[in-house]
Design a protein around this motif. Structure first.
Motif, PDB file in Angstrom:
ATOM      1  N   ILE A   1       0.850  -1.187   0.000  1.00 48.10           N
ATOM      2  CA  ILE A   1       0.000   0.000   0.000  1.00 48.10           C
ATOM      3  C   ILE A   1       0.890   1.243   0.000  1.00 48.10           C
ATOM      4  O   ILE A   1       1.686   1.445   0.932  1.00 48.10           O
ATOM      5  CB  ILE A   1      -0.932  -0.006   1.226  1.00 48.10           C
ATOM      6  CG1 ILE A   1      -1.788  -1.284   1.234  1.00 48.10           C
ATOM      7  CG2 ILE A   1      -1.821   1.227   1.237  1.00 48.10           C
ATOM      8  CD1 ILE A   1      -2.531  -1.530   2.534  1.00 48.10           C
ATOM      9  N   PRO A   2       0.800   2.079  -1.038  1.00 46.83           N
ATOM     10  CA  PRO A   2       1.720   3.216  -1.142  1.00 46.83           C
ATOM     11  C   PRO A   2       1.666   4.156   0.052  1.00 46.83           C
ATOM     12  O   PRO A   2       2.700   4.681   0.485  1.00 46.83           O
ATOM     13  CB  PRO A   2       1.268   3.926  -2.427  1.00 46.83           C
ATOM     14  CG  PRO A   2       0.599   2.870  -3.231  1.00 46.83           C
ATOM     15  CD  PRO A   2      -0.069   1.982  -2.230  1.00 46.83           C
ATOM     16  N   SER A   3       0.488   4.404   0.607  1.00 42.54           N
ATOM     17  CA  SER A   3       0.348   5.412   1.667  1.00 42.54           C
ATOM     18  C   SER A   3       0.915   4.948   3.001  1.00 42.54           C
ATOM     19  O   SER A   3       1.264   5.771   3.844  1.00 42.54           O
ATOM     20  CB  SER A   3      -1.127   5.785   1.838  1.00 42.54           C
ATOM     21  OG  SER A   3      -1.897   4.637   2.158  1.00 42.54           O
ATOM     22  N   THR A   4       1.021   3.616   3.203  1.00 45.62           N
ATOM     23  CA  THR A   4       1.498   3.091   4.490  1.00 45.62           C
ATOM     24  C   THR A   4       2.775   2.268   4.375  1.00 45.62           C
ATOM     25  O   THR A   4       3.486   2.085   5.364  1.00 45.62           O
ATOM     26  CB  THR A   4       0.426   2.210   5.155  1.00 45.62           C
ATOM     27  OG1 THR A   4       0.192   1.056   4.344  1.00 45.62           O
ATOM     28  CG2 THR A   4      -0.878   2.982   5.326  1.00 45.62           C
ATOM     29  N   GLY A   5       3.052   1.739   3.193  1.00 42.50           N
ATOM     30  CA  GLY A   5       4.199   0.852   3.033  1.00 42.50           C
ATOM     31  C   GLY A   5       3.935  -0.565   3.497  1.00 42.50           C
ATOM     32  O   GLY A   5       4.810  -1.436   3.399  1.00 42.50           O
ATOM     33  N   LEU A   6       2.718  -0.825   4.000  1.00 44.55           N
ATOM     34  CA  LEU A   6       2.373  -2.160   4.488  1.00 44.55           C
ATOM     35  C   LEU A   6       1.858  -3.030   3.343  1.00 44.55           C
ATOM     36  O   LEU A   6       1.306  -2.533   2.359  1.00 44.55           O
ATOM     37  CB  LEU A   6       1.293  -2.072   5.567  1.00 44.55           C
ATOM     38  CG  LEU A   6       1.654  -1.297   6.831  1.00 44.55           C
ATOM     39  CD1 LEU A   6       0.445  -1.202   7.760  1.00 44.55           C
ATOM     40  CD2 LEU A   6       2.841  -1.938   7.547  1.00 44.55           C
ATOM     41  N   LEU A   7       2.035  -4.342   3.489  1.00 43.71           N
ATOM     42  CA  LEU A   7       1.508  -5.266   2.506  1.00 43.71           C
ATOM     43  C   LEU A   7       0.010  -5.461   2.723  1.00 43.71           C
ATOM     44  O   LEU A   7      -0.450  -5.576   3.862  1.00 43.71           O
ATOM     45  CB  LEU A   7       2.218  -6.621   2.599  1.00 43.71           C
ATOM     46  CG  LEU A   7       3.695  -6.631   2.213  1.00 43.71           C
ATOM     47  CD1 LEU A   7       4.302  -8.008   2.480  1.00 43.71           C
ATOM     48  CD2 LEU A   7       3.869  -6.240   0.752  1.00 43.71           C
ATOM     49  N   GLU A   8      -0.743  -5.475   1.627  1.00 47.85           N
ATOM     50  CA  GLU A   8      -2.196  -5.685   1.698  1.00 47.85           C
ATOM     51  C   GLU A   8      -2.488  -7.072   2.261  1.00 47.85           C
ATOM     52  O   GLU A   8      -1.918  -8.075   1.824  1.00 47.85           O
ATOM     53  CB  GLU A   8      -2.795  -5.589   0.294  1.00 47.85           C
ATOM     54  CG  GLU A   8      -4.293  -5.600   0.245  1.00 47.85           C
ATOM     55  CD  GLU A   8      -4.867  -4.198   0.153  1.00 47.85           C
ATOM     56  OE1 GLU A   8      -5.715  -3.886   0.995  1.00 47.85           O
ATOM     57  OE2 GLU A   8      -4.481  -3.455  -0.752  1.00 47.85           O
ATOM     58  N   LYS A   9      -3.363  -7.132   3.257  1.00 45.45           N
ATOM     59  CA  LYS A   9      -3.800  -8.430   3.773  1.00 45.45           C
ATOM     60  C   LYS A   9      -4.797  -9.056   2.811  1.00 45.45           C
ATOM     61  O   LYS A   9      -5.601  -8.348   2.198  1.00 45.45           O
ATOM     62  CB  LYS A   9      -4.455  -8.274   5.148  1.00 45.45           C
ATOM     63  CG  LYS A   9      -3.498  -8.110   6.295  1.00 45.45           C
ATOM     64  CD  LYS A   9      -4.254  -8.116   7.623  1.00 45.45           C
ATOM     65  CE  LYS A   9      -3.300  -8.022   8.796  1.00 45.45           C
ATOM     66  NZ  LYS A   9      -4.038  -8.051  10.091  1.00 45.45           N
ATOM     67  N   TRP A  10      -4.754 -10.361   2.687  1.00 45.04           N
ATOM     68  CA  TRP A  10      -5.752 -11.097   1.910  1.00 45.04           C
ATOM     69  C   TRP A  10      -6.795 -11.597   2.901  1.00 45.04           C
ATOM     70  O   TRP A  10      -6.543 -12.536   3.659  1.00 45.04           O
ATOM     71  CB  TRP A  10      -5.109 -12.273   1.179  1.00 45.04           C
ATOM     72  CG  TRP A  10      -4.118 -11.887   0.115  1.00 45.04           C
ATOM     73  CD1 TRP A  10      -3.404 -10.726   0.033  1.00 45.04           C
ATOM     74  CD2 TRP A  10      -3.733 -12.680  -1.018  1.00 45.04           C
ATOM     75  NE1 TRP A  10      -2.594 -10.751  -1.075  1.00 45.04           N
ATOM     76  CE2 TRP A  10      -2.778 -11.920  -1.738  1.00 45.04           C
ATOM     77  CE3 TRP A  10      -4.095 -13.945  -1.482  1.00 45.04           C
ATOM     78  CZ2 TRP A  10      -2.170 -12.408  -2.905  1.00 45.04           C
ATOM     79  CZ3 TRP A  10      -3.494 -14.434  -2.639  1.00 45.04           C
ATOM     80  CH2 TRP A  10      -2.550 -13.666  -3.347  1.00 45.04           C
ATOM     81  N   CYS A  11      -7.950 -10.941   2.943  1.00 49.60           N
ATOM     82  CA  CYS A  11      -9.031 -11.324   3.860  1.00 49.60           C
ATOM     83  C   CYS A  11     -10.157 -11.969   3.064  1.00 49.60           C
ATOM     84  O   CYS A  11     -10.600 -11.417   2.046  1.00 49.60           O
ATOM     85  CB  CYS A  11      -9.554 -10.110   4.615  1.00 49.60           C
ATOM     86  SG  CYS A  11      -8.378  -9.459   5.831  1.00 49.60           S
ATOM     87  N   LEU A  12     -10.616 -13.120   3.530  1.00 49.48           N
ATOM     88  CA  LEU A  12     -11.652 -13.882   2.835  1.00 49.48           C
ATOM     89  C   LEU A  12     -12.716 -14.305   3.842  1.00 49.48           C
ATOM     90  O   LEU A  12     -12.409 -14.693   4.975  1.00 49.48           O
ATOM     91  CB  LEU A  12     -11.043 -15.114   2.151  1.00 49.48           C
ATOM     92  CG  LEU A  12     -10.019 -14.800   1.048  1.00 49.48           C
ATOM     93  CD1 LEU A  12      -9.170 -16.018   0.731  1.00 49.48           C
ATOM     94  CD2 LEU A  12     -10.724 -14.296  -0.209  1.00 49.48           C
ATOM     95  N   HIS A  13     -13.983 -14.215   3.414  1.00 49.94           N
ATOM     96  CA  HIS A  13     -15.114 -14.492   4.295  1.00 49.94           C
ATOM     97  C   HIS A  13     -16.041 -15.507   3.631  1.00 49.94           C
ATOM     98  O   HIS A  13     -16.307 -15.422   2.429  1.00 49.94           O
ATOM     99  CB  HIS A  13     -15.903 -13.213   4.589  1.00 49.94           C
ATOM    100  CG  HIS A  13     -15.039 -12.031   4.909  1.00 49.94           C
ATOM    101  ND1 HIS A  13     -14.557 -11.767   6.157  1.00 49.94           N
ATOM    102  CD2 HIS A  13     -14.561 -11.039   4.106  1.00 49.94           C
ATOM    103  CE1 HIS A  13     -13.818 -10.662   6.132  1.00 49.94           C
ATOM    104  NE2 HIS A  13     -13.813 -10.214   4.893  1.00 49.94           N
ATOM    105  N   ARG A  14     -16.534 -16.444   4.423  1.00 51.56           N
ATOM    106  CA  ARG A  14     -17.577 -17.376   3.965  1.00 51.56           C
ATOM    107  C   ARG A  14     -18.456 -17.709   5.150  1.00 51.56           C
ATOM    108  O   ARG A  14     -18.029 -18.389   6.073  1.00 51.56           O
ATOM    109  CB  ARG A  14     -16.967 -18.654   3.372  1.00 51.56           C
ATOM    110  CG  ARG A  14     -18.026 -19.588   2.763  1.00 51.56           C
ATOM    111  CD  ARG A  14     -17.416 -20.854   2.177  1.00 51.56           C
ATOM    112  NE  ARG A  14     -16.896 -21.716   3.228  1.00 51.56           N
ATOM    113  CZ  ARG A  14     -16.421 -22.942   3.009  1.00 51.56           C
ATOM    114  NH1 ARG A  14     -16.365 -23.428   1.782  1.00 51.56           N
ATOM    115  NH2 ARG A  14     -15.969 -23.664   4.020  1.00 51.56           N
TER     116      ARG A  14
END
Length: 218
Positions: free
Chosen positions: A114-127
């Motif tokens: 994420i450019p604004s934070t430098g953190l890696l995007e989490k992969w969140c999945l819901h079922r």
């Protein structure tokens, strides 16, 4: 709050200064269609994830995600984007499709920083009642969503991107979705414009066009 737009019959023209989030680079098809439809409007597009001051910086409109509050602005909901897991057909032919979120660990994963934070995007999945969030081991990392999309199309792994960013690639069969029973995270997109200015035809044209074409299923 969402507001009805004032009607006008004047021809939209002139300079239109709009701030869009960095992911909006993948909204190019809609922006291109707008430019073709309104050739007399000069688009001045600013791509940034910072929280711009719409009034003081002289923007005519901004597109942002999430809940935004500024009493000087009028907002209109454009729609909801949901993240999806995608990969190229040939990648899945060679490596198989993940059947459950934990299977992602066995795959080459293309991660978004994420450019604004430098953190890696989490992969969140819901079922149903099940929710799982992870940051998979990366085979590649980029802060540029279009690069991740193109690397996925070329068969280098699976990635987790907003649905609007991969719609055209899915329609062409360049990418296919995985884990279809699991829903990814969602973001609400808004267009906002100053409430203390006359609603010029070019602003109205942009707001209406984006609302109609960006998320047509909403």
């Amino acid at each position: 709050a969402e507001n009805e737009l004032a009607s006008t019959t004047a021809t939209p023209q002139g300079r239109l200064r709009v701030s869009l989030p960095l992911v909006s680079g993948l909204m190019w098809p809609v922006l291109s269609a707008f430019a073709s439809h309104y050739p007399q409007i000069e688009l001045d597009l600013d791509f940034s994830d910072r929280l711009v001051d719409v009034v003081d910086e002289g923007f005519d409109a901004v597109v942002r995600t999430g809940e935004l509050s500024d009493s000087r602005l009028i907002s209109k909901r454009l729609g909801i984007s949901r993240f999806v897991c995608v990969g190229a057909p040939r990648y899945f032919e060679q490596h198989g499709k993940p059947a459950r979120p934990e299977d992602i660990a066995q795959h080459a994963c293309l991660l978004h920083r994420i450019p604004s934070t430098g953190l890696l995007e989490k992969w969140c999945l819901h079922r149903g009642d099940e929710t799982t969030c992870m940051r998979p081991a990366a085979s590649m990392t980029s802060n540029h969503l279009e690069t991740l999309r193109q690397m996925a199309i070329q068969g280098h792994g699976i990635t987790y991107l907003p649905d609007f960013a991969v719609k055209s690639a899915l329609d062409r069969g360049e990418l296919v979705t995985a884990l279809d029973e699991w829903a990814g995270s969602s973001s609400t997109f808004w267009v906002l414009w100053p409430s203390n200015r006359q609603l010029l035809p070019r602003i109205r044209a942009f707001v209406d066009f984006m609302a109609e074409h960006l998320f047509p299923e909403c």
